[in-house]
Scaffold this active site. Structure first.
Site, short mmCIF file in Angstrom:
data_model
loop_
_atom_site.label_atom_id
_atom_site.label_comp_id
_atom_site.label_asym_id
_atom_site.label_seq_id
_atom_site.Cartn_x
_atom_site.Cartn_y
_atom_site.Cartn_z
N MET A 1 8.46 -1.08 -66.37
CA MET A 1 8.23 0.17 -67.06
C MET A 1 6.78 0.28 -67.48
SD MET A 1 11.10 1.66 -67.11
CE MET A 1 12.83 1.43 -67.05
N PRO A 2 5.87 0.38 -66.56
CA PRO A 2 4.47 0.50 -66.96
C PRO A 2 4.19 1.81 -67.70
CG PRO A 2 4.65 -0.07 -64.64
CD PRO A 2 6.01 0.29 -65.12
N HIS A 3 3.45 1.68 -68.77
CA HIS A 3 2.92 2.85 -69.48
C HIS A 3 1.41 2.68 -69.52
CE1 HIS A 3 2.34 6.19 -72.12
NE2 HIS A 3 1.76 5.43 -73.02
#
Length: 76
Positions: A1-3
């Site tokens: 879940m890259p932000h």
């Protein structure tokens, strides 16, 4: 879940910001193997007069252990 959080000087249009977010999304998909649905990108405008104290010092100078691309400037 890259932000991914992008901080930059004000002045870009909404279209430019959207294009930047789209290109970052593509790069994260390619480099990290993440699905598009799992990536989020935010863009924060930071006035030039606040850059040193709100970005450079806390995010760059004080966190060298997670900085993978160093800038070629020092506003301090």
């Amino acid at each position: 879940m890259p932000h991914v959080i992008v901080k930059l000087y004000p002045g870009r249009t909404e279209e430019q910001k959207q294009q930047l977010a789209d290109e970052i999304t593509k790069a994260v998909m390619a480099a990290a193997g993440s699905a598009e649905r799992s990536i989020s990108v935010s863009i924060e405008d930071v006035p030039a007069e606040d850059w040193a104290e709100k970005v450079y010092r806390p995010d760059i100078m004080e966190r060298p252990d997670i900085l993978y691309k160093k800038p070629g400037y020092n506003p301090l």
